[in-house]
Scaffold this active site. Structure first.
Site, PDB file in Angstrom:
ATOM      1  N   GLY A   1     -23.272  17.398  23.489  1.00  7.89           N
ATOM      2  CA  GLY A   1     -23.959  16.534  24.903  1.00  7.89           C
ATOM      3  C   GLY A   1     -24.392  16.310  24.504  1.00  7.89           C
ATOM      4  O   GLY A   1     -26.072  15.211  24.886  1.00  7.89           O
TER       5      GLY A   1
ATOM      6  N   GLY B   1     -25.638  22.876  17.074  1.00  5.52           N
ATOM      7  CA  GLY B   1     -24.128  23.305  17.078  1.00  5.52           C
ATOM      8  C   GLY B   1     -23.660  24.387  16.346  1.00  5.52           C
ATOM      9  O   GLY B   1     -22.866  25.001  16.718  1.00  5.52           O
ATOM     10  N   GLU B   2     -24.258  24.581  15.219  1.00  2.46           N
ATOM     11  CA  GLU B   2     -24.111  25.563  14.148  1.00  2.46           C
ATOM     12  C   GLU B   2     -24.223  26.951  14.600  1.00  2.46           C
ATOM     13  O   GLU B   2     -24.283  27.999  13.827  1.00  2.46           O
ATOM     14  CB  GLU B   2     -24.007  25.280  12.896  1.00  2.46           C
ATOM     15  CG  GLU B   2     -22.254  24.512  12.355  1.00  2.46           C
ATOM     16  CD  GLU B   2     -22.801  23.430  11.321  1.00  2.46           C
ATOM     17  OE1 GLU B   2     -23.839  22.854  11.822  1.00  2.46           O
ATOM     18  OE2 GLU B   2     -21.825  23.745  10.711  1.00  2.46           O
TER      19      GLU B   2
END
Lengths: 159, 765, 322
Positions: free
Chosen positions: B497, B724-725
């Site tokens: 995104g 993300g992580e």
């Protein structure tokens, strides 16, 4: 009959358009769509029927185009992701996938949308369990599954 | 004036200090109570229509006039010397244009910066031996079958747990330890264990997990004269440019790298892998564009994985729960080539306060393809060890596992002795515990005597990671003649995104509607340098740069309007696409730009330096509820509650998707995913999606993503950090703890398959 | 995939003479095409059976249910007739693969599915492929057999056939010498030295239909998988019998994914036949189900799993709750 190593002329109907092609017998429908017709919306991921990204509709049934021989699709109606918004407006499923963020990288998305299309064609108002069941032949590595189920349910509720 | 700074760069836990040039001062951070119209609001991703219609063109989809299709021949042996390659029959096959073997390959060094493109020493089954470019992929495949290779097979070792034994064949000349073991030490471990009232010891195993991004690795390479264009499925288009230029001896200005859309990376798609040079070479030799995308098997054999780990863990604590000692002795599987080793010790070092710590991670070479970073490498595995140890400790202390964690939560970054910029884990615990109903959790020991078929359990785990980003990162924003704006940067959107939040930040800062901002990314000819999308840095690195560029543009716009309308510049502001003087509309941006005709206003921005007095991290916790079917042994995850601090949430919708995606990959690691190797043959048995089992839609639990959303105003001008992580880090650990809670017996090896559950149940039956 | 000659079948009679080792029949293609892509099979000719409309039917006659060989698994799953009267078959079909694969895969082809063993499908010249030993026997055999029936330890992978055996179904086969009929239970047989497949179809024969005798028995199919859907069975069980007052008479119990072929549990059937299914008896039945099992290094779990599934199936069939 097509002899080994020879090509044959066939006509395929894809999204209502007729195409003339010369193909070897081994050409998968997936490769015919992508390589011979340039319709790259349908994705190649595993080429072994293990992921669902190559899903297209043949006579309204969702199938894996990687396991389908192109020459066996003569006289059938093939529908791909490119056929959903041909009139320029997004198909309700495409709209719903966007609204419910039913995608991340987008690589499995065409296959997901086509599987959903096939599901709703057969069962316009599926329960959540039926949506999960109907979408269970399409892997998504990014993990957009929740959105996918919600998107399909939303279209079902509208229709 | 540009400023030269030194800044820590952190990609997937690999920290280096590098120079960065930044423009002037960083904008003041948006405050906690800043009234923002677009940032912080859910927005559907702006590339949604491209992706749902199949019109988004991924590297795999690129088709250029005259393009050839390439396929690669891989070594069938886990360790072999290529004695002779005879490609003459392949070359004669009609449709074959170029065949590349080690004899005809150019002198380009790839792996570890020193190994040949097509090596004579094949160190894993799947190593590249030859490549063919032909007019059709089926012809290329036929040609591969006609290449004759004579190998001298050599002894091999594929089991990383045995590779350090003296009798093991050496994978590399220097042996099977990757560089040297990494050791993190503080205090006195022995003394810490000695003063502990309670000690636990455990050995945890995590499996090899394969990224299996749905778009395989690969690229399309096309030359026009001395200029090369690489359409590469990459997490760093600028890195593709640098790598190609360096390896091919080209000025960087002659290399264009494009990665407009990419079908998933998860850490495995950083530049520098051999295939891109193979494609560029085939294209150069054939003088035609070449499409080289791996097949699924190649993806599994060569393109990386999260190495399996074995972690021997000792924890010591006082009666009140305070940790006195943490010891980790960990092994991680690295495969045949490695430039670095993941940090299994990261979570052990950072999550909890502990004065005496010794954490050792040894990376081990084997005759398997090289590992690659995989979404929070080391931290996912490390958390599985640490957090199961914490649960065992809590059981031994007779303490609630969550309370034990609360008492030990880190108060500062113990490695650098710096406070965190923000670390609201208490808040994550509180809200998470409430959402999962933690106070109704049954004690673990009660459950082993249950006769219920379906047994429920609840578990949790904490999260820590970096993700603040940093310089260098650059963006431009152009204001066009019709009043629309375009954000340009060489960063990329992996499906996170990023594209959408760049538009949101630019629209916010410029005072435009979201719909009038376009974003062009993933093309080195279109936008300035953007960092690698790894380590959850894209948001923290890029959004301040975008904001800074948009701010530069807004200042220019106001200056132009002031001159055009003869009004004082300092009284102007832009909101919703209209320029106001105080609260009176002056003119719409559109009509101003129309008046100016072909004038283009160009704002430039860069990411400012990171603060030096605080440590920027992301943090959080997840809670899992599972149901174990004691008849079939299958674990069903019912619910995951996630609470993560990623600072200000730019787009709650795409943020939630990111967190869910991490959770689902974590669930796969916990329950279904594992590479299987036949160590006698040195062969991976499941290089496919049939036996490497990704979670399906039917495996997905209810996921409650709590938005913590506290701007980290010390981190950067947005107060935003990556997502993300963080989402994947605690999931497998929380599920393992929940399963132990459900069964009253703990399974120390992931994935927790029906086989392992049934065997564990037999032990207590 | 190697090139091949493609022939559209015109009739069963026309097809039979075309078939041999080098010329294979192609129906749904969901197994054959992957086998060819993997290079496990490299036929020179494929005879496409899909034009044979007379192999594509599903109807009930006086003697039972007749299923044309080209009937898809999806058609079985969705047939109200199958769902109501032959539940185990519907459930087994439903549990197989994915919706798209069920749309493509035929029952005839499903009976002939080759083993999914990763050695057979991978770069190993295993015994089933004509080699001299089975690498799975002492290798990675988590998904393999717990009954030692042949040099190969792969398990028979398909779901519906176990259900067909509990329902006492037969297969009609046409070959050069005419038609024959064989029980599914006899059709599926462990491989031997000269016949390294797990079924009894000759190279020049075709399955034309599957006949399930009319039954008033209740039946069901349970399948354990390592993810929620779209996986081969770890162990499965098909059970059928006349259920009344907590008893099952004429029970038929078949285990899947434990051997080269589905395994009928005759001793367990005898144990429970007509007996009141007390908790104790159910437990004993489950324990007995594992008699004779010899697990390999990595599949011990199949014993408790088979035991549990048999118990669960008996409870489910008689409507008892655990």
């Amino acid at each position: 009959m097509i002899e080994q190593g020879q090509t044959t002329a066939i006509e395929l109907s894809v999204n209502g358009h007729r195409h003339r092609l010369r193909l070897e017998a081994r050409r998968s429908l997936l490769d015919a769509l992508r390589i011979d017709l340039g319709l790259t919306g349908t994705k190649q991921v595993c080429n072994m029927g293990n992921c669902g990204s190559c899903t297209v509709l043949i006579d309204d049934q969702p199938v894996y185009s990687c396991l389908t021989l192109a020459i066996e699709c003569v006289d059938k109606q093939i529908r791909t992701i490119e056929g959903l918004n041909e009139n320029g407006t997004l198909h309700p499923l495409q709209q719903a996938f966007i609204e419910h963020d039913a995608l991340q990288c987008g690589f499995c998305t065409p296959g997901q949308v086509m599987a959903a299309c096939g599901l709703l064609a057969r069962n316009p108002h599926p329960s959540e369990a039926e949506v999960v069941e109907g979408m269970s032949g399409n892997l998504c590595r990014c993990g957009a599954y929740r959105g996918i189920v919600q998107a399909v349910l939303a279209v079902s509720a509208e229709g | 004036m540009p400023k030269l700074i030194k800044s820590e760069i952190n990609v997937e836990g690999r920290i280096t200090e590098e120079y960065a040039v930044v423009d002037g001062d960083e904008l003041a951070a948006w405050g906690e109570n800043e009234e923002l119209a677009i940032v912080g609001q859910p927005a559907p991703r702006i590339d949604g229509a491209a992706k749902t219609t199949g019109e988004a063109r991924f590297s795999y989809d690129v088709q250029l006039p005259g393009m050839l299709y390439a396929k690669v021949l891989r070594s069938p042996h886990p360790n072999a010397r290529v004695l002779r390659v005879d490609a003459s029959r392949a070359e004669q096959l009609p449709g074959v244009v170029v065949v590349l073997t080690h004899e005809t390959a150019p002198d380009i060094k790839v792996r570890e910066g020193k190994l040949p493109l097509l090596p004579e020493d094949a160190r894993f089954a799947g190593e590249l031996v030859a490549a063919v470019a032909a007019t059709d992929p089926d012809i290329a495949a036929d040609a591969l079958a006609l290449i004759e290779v004579e190998y001298e097979t050599l002894p091999f070792i594929t089991d990383f747990t045995l590779a350090l034994e003296g009798s093991a064949p050496k994978v590399r000349p220097n042996g099977n330890v990757v560089s040297q073991p990494s050791v993190t030490e503080r205090g006195d471990l022995k003394a810490g264990l000695a003063v502990a009232d309670v000690r636990v010891e455990l050995t945890v195993r995590t499996p090899t997990a394969v990224h299996n991004a749905l778009e395989t690795h690969g690229c399309v390479a096309a030359w026009e004269g001395d200029q090369l264009t690489m359409y590469e499925s990459s997490q760093h288009v600028y890195g593709v440019r640098t790598f190609a230029a360096k390896k091919l001896g080209l000025p960087v200005s002659k290399v264009r790298a494009i990665g407009t859309y990419m079908g998933g990376g998860f850490g495995a798609k950083f530049p520098g892998q051999p295939y891109s040079m193979v494609a560029a070479t085939l294209a150069k030799r054939s003088r035609r564009p070449v499409h080289l995308m791996y097949d699924r098997e190649g993806e599994n054999l060569e393109s990386g994985y999260r190495g399996a780990s074995v972690q021997h863990v000792k924890l010591g604590a006082k009666r009140d729960g305070s940790l006195t000692a943490i010891e980790l002795d960990g092994l991680t599987e690295c495969g045949s080539y490695a430039n670095w080793v993941v940090s299994l010790g990261g979570p052990y070092a950072m999550m909890y306060t502990c004065p005496n710590v010794k954490l050792t991670t040894t990376g081990v070479h084997t005759n398997i393809g090289p590992f690659q970073a995989f979404r929070a490498p080391g931290f996912v595995e490390g958390m599985v060890g640490l957090e199961q140890g914490m649960d065992l400790l809590a059981e031994k202390l007779g303490m609630d596992p969550l309370e034990l964690r609360r008492r030990n939560l880190a108060k500062l970054d113990q490695s650098e002795d710096k406070p965190f910029s923000s670390f609201p884990v208490e808040e994550c615990y509180r809200r998470g515990a409430e959402a999962i109903g933690w106070n109704k959790r049954k004690p673990t020991n009660d459950q082993s005597r249950s006769s219920e078929r379906l047994r429920r359990g609840t578990g949790m785990a904490s999260q820590i990671w970096w993700g603040g980003g940093g310089p260098p990162a650059y963006a431009e924003v152009q204001l066009n003649g019709d009043g629309t704006a375009t954000v340009l940067t060489g960063a990329q959107d992996l499906g996170t995104g990023a594209r959408t939040i760049f538009a949101q930040v630019a629209a916010e800062e410029l005072g435009l509607e979201l719909g009038s901002v376009g974003v062009t990314i993933g093309d080195t000819y279109a936008g300035p340098f953007g960092p690698a999308s790894g380590g959850s840095v894209t948001t923290g690195s890029m959004t301040p740069a975008v904001r800074s560029a948009a701010n530069d543009l807004r200042v220019q716009l106001c200056s132009i309007v002031a001159q055009l309308e003869d009004v004082p510049e300092e009284e102007l502001e832009v909101r919703g696409g209209t320029v106001y003087r105080r609260d009176t509309p002056v003119s719409s941006v559109k009509s101003i730009m129309r008046k100016l005709g072909d004038v283009m206003l160009i704002g430039k921005g860069s990411r400012g330096p990171n603060p030096s007095d605080v440590s920027v991290v992301t943090s959080g916790a997840q809670f899992a509820e599972v149901e174990v079917d004691t008849v079939t042994g299958r674990v069903r995850v019912i619910k995951i509650v996630a609470a993560h601090d990623s600072g200000r949430i730019v787009n709650p919708q795409t943020f939630t998707s990111q967190i869910q995606g991490g959770i689902i990959q974590g669930l796969g690691l916990a329950l279904t995913e594992q590479r299987v190797i036949d160590h006698r043959a040195g062969q991976i048995l499941n290089p496919n999606l049939e036996w490497y089992k990704l979670p399906t839609v039917a495996d997905i639990p209810e996921i409650v993503n709590l938005l913590i959303d506290i701007p980290d105003t010390k981190a950067n001008s947005l107060g935003s950090k990556g997502a993300g992580e963080p989402g994947i880090i605690p999931t497998a650990a929380a599920i393992a703890n929940a399963v132990a809670n459900a069964l009253g017996v703990r399974i120390f090896e992931l994935p927790i398959t029906p086989a392992r559950v049934l065997e564990a149940l037999e032990t207590i039956a | 995939m190697k090139n091949f000659t493609h022939i559209d079948a015109q009739s069963i009679e026309h097809t039979i003479p075309l078939l041999d080792y080098y010329a294979r029949p192609l129906a749904g293609g969901t197994d054959l095409i992957p086998l060819m892509r993997e290079g496990v099979w490299q036929p020179d000719r494929l005879v496409n059976l899909k034009p044979l409309a007379d192999l594509h039917f599903l109807r009930e006659a006086g003697d039972g249910l007749h299923i044309g060989a080209l009937t898809t698994l999806d058609e079985l799953d969705r047939s109200p007739l199958v769902r109501e009267r032959y539940q185990a078959l519907a459930e087994a079909a439903h549990s197989a693969a994915s919706p798209q694969l069920r749309n493509m895969a035929t029952l005839g082809g499903n009976l002939l599915q080759q083993v999914r063993c990763w050695y057979y499908r991978g770069p190993f010249n295993c015994w089933m492929k004509g080699g001299d030993h089975c690498p799975a026997r002492s290798g990675e055999n988590e998904h393999h057999a717990v009954f030692d029936q042949s040099p190969c330890v792969a398990v028979y992978p398909s779901d519906p056939p176990a259900a067909l055996i509990t329902l006492d179904a037969s297969i009609r086969i046409v070959g050069p010498d005419g038609a024959r009929s064989v029980k599914v239970a006899d059709f599926l047989a462990p491989p031997d030295e000269l016949h390294r497949v797990m079924h009894g179809l000759g190279l020049n024969e075709l399955i034309t239909e599957i006949v399930v005798p009319h039954t008033t028995a209740r039946s069901l199919y349970l399948k354990a998988m390592d993810r929620a859907v779209w996986a081969y069975a770890l162990v499965s069980v098909a059970v059928a019998g006349e259920v009344a007052n907590g008893t099952i008479t004429n029970p038929r119990i078949v285990l899947g994914a434990v051997a080269n072929v589905p395994v009928r549990l005759g001793a367990v059937e005898a144990l429970i036949d007509g007996q009141l299914l007390t908790d104790e008896l159910i437990k004993e039945a489950g324990t007995m189900a594992t008699h004779g099992m010899e697990p390999l290094a990595h599949n011990h779990y199949k014993l408790p799993l088979a035991r549990n599934l048999v118990r669960q199936a008996l409870r489910d069939l008689t409507g008892q709750r655990m």
